[in-house]
Motif scaffolding. Sequence first.
Motif, short mmCIF file in Angstrom:
data_model
loop_
_atom_site.label_atom_id
_atom_site.label_comp_id
_atom_site.label_asym_id
_atom_site.label_seq_id
_atom_site.Cartn_x
_atom_site.Cartn_y
_atom_site.Cartn_z
N SER A 184 0.02 -11.12 4.22
CA SER A 184 -0.40 -12.14 5.36
C SER A 184 -2.31 -12.41 5.19
CB SER A 184 0.22 -12.70 6.47
OG SER A 184 0.11 -11.43 6.87
N PRO A 185 -2.53 -13.50 5.85
CA PRO A 185 -4.05 -13.63 6.60
C PRO A 185 -3.82 -12.10 7.44
CG PRO A 185 -3.08 -15.56 6.60
CD PRO A 185 -1.87 -15.05 6.19
N LEU A 186 -2.66 -12.08 8.42
CA LEU A 186 -3.33 -10.70 9.51
C LEU A 186 -2.65 -9.63 9.26
CD1 LEU A 186 -0.70 -12.50 12.34
CD2 LEU A 186 -2.64 -12.85 12.14
N THR A 187 -1.92 -9.74 7.78
CA THR A 187 -2.15 -8.19 7.44
C THR A 187 -3.36 -7.82 6.98
OG1 THR A 187 0.28 -8.93 6.03
CG2 THR A 187 -1.18 -6.76 5.10
N ILE A 188 -4.12 -8.46 6.38
CA ILE A 188 -5.51 -8.44 5.71
C ILE A 188 -6.77 -7.66 6.55
CG2 ILE A 188 -7.51 -8.97 4.87
CD1 ILE A 188 -5.73 -11.01 3.25
N LEU A 189 -5.83 -8.53 8.65
CA LEU A 189 -6.72 -8.46 9.32
C LEU A 189 -6.49 -6.67 9.77
CD1 LEU A 189 -8.73 -9.37 11.99
CD2 LEU A 189 -7.08 -10.80 12.86
N ASP A 190 -5.08 -6.76 10.16
CA ASP A 190 -4.67 -4.72 10.24
C ASP A 190 -5.03 -4.71 9.34
OD1 ASP A 190 -3.20 -6.13 11.97
OD2 ASP A 190 -1.92 -6.47 11.18
N ARG A 191 -5.61 -4.59 8.45
CA ARG A 191 -6.35 -3.55 6.84
C ARG A 191 -7.44 -3.20 7.68
NH1 ARG A 191 -6.00 0.46 3.89
NH2 ARG A 191 -7.30 0.77 2.65
N ILE A 192 -8.97 -4.47 8.09
CA ILE A 192 -9.96 -4.06 7.82
C ILE A 192 -9.87 -3.56 9.56
CG2 ILE A 192 -11.51 -5.39 8.69
CD1 ILE A 192 -10.89 -8.00 6.77
N ARG A 193 -9.16 -4.19 10.45
CA ARG A 193 -9.13 -3.40 11.81
C ARG A 193 -9.23 -1.65 11.31
NH1 ARG A 193 -6.16 -7.66 15.59
NH2 ARG A 193 -7.96 -8.79 16.04
N ALA A 194 -8.06 -1.12 10.95
CA ALA A 194 -7.68 -0.29 10.46
C ALA A 194 -8.88 0.68 9.74
CB ALA A 194 -6.45 0.35 9.41
N LEU A 195 -9.56 0.61 8.58
CA LEU A 195 -10.54 0.53 8.12
C LEU A 195 -12.14 0.98 9.28
CD1 LEU A 195 -10.43 -1.31 4.66
CD2 LEU A 195 -10.06 1.19 5.39
N ALA A 196 -11.84 -0.11 10.20
CA ALA A 196 -13.20 -0.03 10.75
C ALA A 196 -12.90 1.33 11.84
CB ALA A 196 -13.26 -1.28 11.76
N ASP A 197 -12.01 1.41 12.38
CA ASP A 197 -11.81 2.60 13.10
C ASP A 197 -11.31 4.10 13.03
OD1 ASP A 197 -10.24 4.04 14.94
OD2 ASP A 197 -8.48 2.85 15.77
N PRO A 198 -12.69 4.51 12.79
CA PRO A 198 -12.67 6.23 12.25
C PRO A 198 -11.48 7.04 12.66
CG PRO A 198 -14.55 5.48 13.36
CD PRO A 198 -13.71 4.23 13.77
N SER A 258 -7.74 5.86 12.32
CA SER A 258 -6.74 5.89 11.85
C SER A 258 -7.09 6.75 10.64
CB SER A 258 -7.13 4.30 11.62
OG SER A 258 -8.18 3.92 10.45
N GLY A 259 -7.89 7.36 10.23
CA GLY A 259 -8.20 7.60 8.99
C GLY A 259 -7.75 6.92 7.62
N ALA A 260 -7.75 5.05 7.86
CA ALA A 260 -7.65 5.01 6.68
C ALA A 260 -9.36 4.97 5.97
CB ALA A 260 -7.12 3.03 7.02
N VAL A 261 -9.09 4.37 4.56
CA VAL A 261 -10.76 5.10 3.63
C VAL A 261 -10.09 3.70 2.33
CG1 VAL A 261 -11.23 7.12 4.62
CG2 VAL A 261 -10.33 6.68 2.79
N LEU A 262 -11.71 3.45 2.15
CA LEU A 262 -11.95 2.76 0.75
C LEU A 262 -11.94 4.04 -0.34
CD1 LEU A 262 -13.71 -0.29 1.73
CD2 LEU A 262 -11.34 -0.23 1.44
N PRO A 263 -10.88 3.65 -1.65
CA PRO A 263 -11.29 4.44 -2.36
C PRO A 263 -12.45 4.21 -2.68
CG PRO A 263 -9.62 3.52 -2.89
CD PRO A 263 -10.65 2.09 -1.56
N GLY A 264 -13.58 6.01 -3.08
CA GLY A 264 -14.84 6.25 -3.27
C GLY A 264 -15.95 5.89 -2.33
#
Length: 604
Positions: free
Chosen positions: A94-108, A110-116
């Motif tokens: 959903s749109p909120l799922t996308i927002l949560d994903r970006i927030r996780a990526l922006a938070d160092p 969180s451990g979330a990273v983009l491949p490469g």
Amino acid sequence: MCDLCDGVARLAADTVVDELRDELIRAEVAAGWSVPGARRPLHRHEVTAHVRFGDLERAIAGAGGRVYRHAAGVRDQLLDALANDLTELATTGSPLTILDRIRALADPSSGAVLPGVARAVDDAAATIEADLLNLSRNGARGLAAENARQARQPAPPPTGDDDPVSDQARGIAHSEARRVAAQPVARLLTVAERAAARAASDADPIDVVDAVITAAESASDAGTADVARQAANRAHGAGRAQAAATMPEPREVYASELMDRDTCRPCGDVDGRTYTDLAAALVDYPDMGGYVACAGGGRCRGTLVLVWGTESPPTLDDPGDRPPPAIPTDRTPRGPVNPPPAPEPAVDVNDLDGMDDDTLEAALHAATSRGDFDTAERYGDELDRRAGAQPLTEVDEQALVPTDADLYRAPDDDWDAPIGLDDTAPTDDEIAAIRAAYEEHMNATGGVLAGGTEPARASRAIDRVRDEWDNHTMRTSLEIERYLRGASHISRARAVEATDQGITLLSLLTGPIDRALYYASEDLWRWWVDNPRLSFAEYALGAGVDNATMRQRAEAAARARDEAMARYEEDPDARAQRRRDRDRRRRRGQIDRGGDTIRNRRTD
């Protein structure tokens, strides 16, 4: 002499001094001793030290451009990875799922990273670090060359890229490389998070992705260019500091803010300060890479000027067997090394309206001396308000985009070389003569000239040709204006920058061809294709000034013109724009395919 006549004479004298000052600055810039946009001539101790500020500026600007390009590569890879990741997520989330994903990526944390992306940052940081280490070596060689010029000895032989670098310089290169390489990631993810938050409330998932990628692609990269320049400045200063540590203790050490064209108040106050020794100077200029109290922080371009005990007479020319010219009184401003803190008057920082200007000035200096810059800033703001100064505003990122004076060329590999040969550059003898005339006027009693007229200058063939050259460029500019029929001579992409730099058509007809083509519109370039842009040396040869030096300059200028015109035909800016457009179309195709997947799933 009556008061009116005395005032007119003083005004005339001041005008002559101003004209000589501007002429001296132009000559020093053209010869490489100063930098474009300099606000003052070189101080006497800067002449004595034989510092080629133009070479320092070009080395730092060139390295800053390369560092910026490496970081820009991280930006491109991040955009691709973000488009892939979010498009795939939009097909099931959903749109909120996308927002949560970006927030996780922006938070160092969180451990979330983009491949490469992590690998791209590491690779860019390694490349940037190597560039910064080479720039440190360049700074060390530059200081060694200044020492040799002061002693009238040959410059030290060129050294390789494997020269040892101090631990301090290596640490600066490593930390700055990581900072620059990671900057586009933090910047774009912040922009993406804001765009997702705006779009997530009433949009389909794929529309949120489209809004996020559009915002990220449109985000300014001025911040990346800014930190790249800061990194280059620190690395170059660290190399100079490394070389200074291995040399004899200099006899004199001065602060110089010549390269800092937009000088803040603290830097303006320290410019020209005399230090008792290098250690004291390094307190104000750590690693020789900027003044610690600069209002611009890491953007400061100040440095230290060192004079050893074996320096040559303070003139840029080599008089040979002639006696050295008389040295006028040194008018260089020299502040105290470590001024004792002035007693601060009783001032309530919350109630400044009742204080007079003198009390506030005394409080400002006292607060600055003891390092209380927050309080000093409040005093300074109040004084500025009373003087009618405009209040400081938030930093405009677009204003941080490097100009021609900063990077000398747009960030493109085809334009990586420093600004080209200026065949109109005066000789060191000519600069010394201009300086002598300027200082003679400055030292004259009250600045009033005997008889109220400018002293006549010796007439030479080259002076006559220079006057004819001025007439030639004026006629050429009129011919170009008729040819353009109202069209601009400035590239549309450079219009704002050209206005800020005061670029005119006449200024594009002289000086380095690279600079002219950087600002030239396509219409002006077409004129130069049919009417080759003549250099001063070529004109002088045709006018009868025929000697080995002029022939050599004319040949070099002709080669530079041919090479620059060929590079311009390749149109690197257009090529870079085509690449960006191609990448955008590819990402849009990917997002559209994701939207088709969602719609097909809903239909089924």
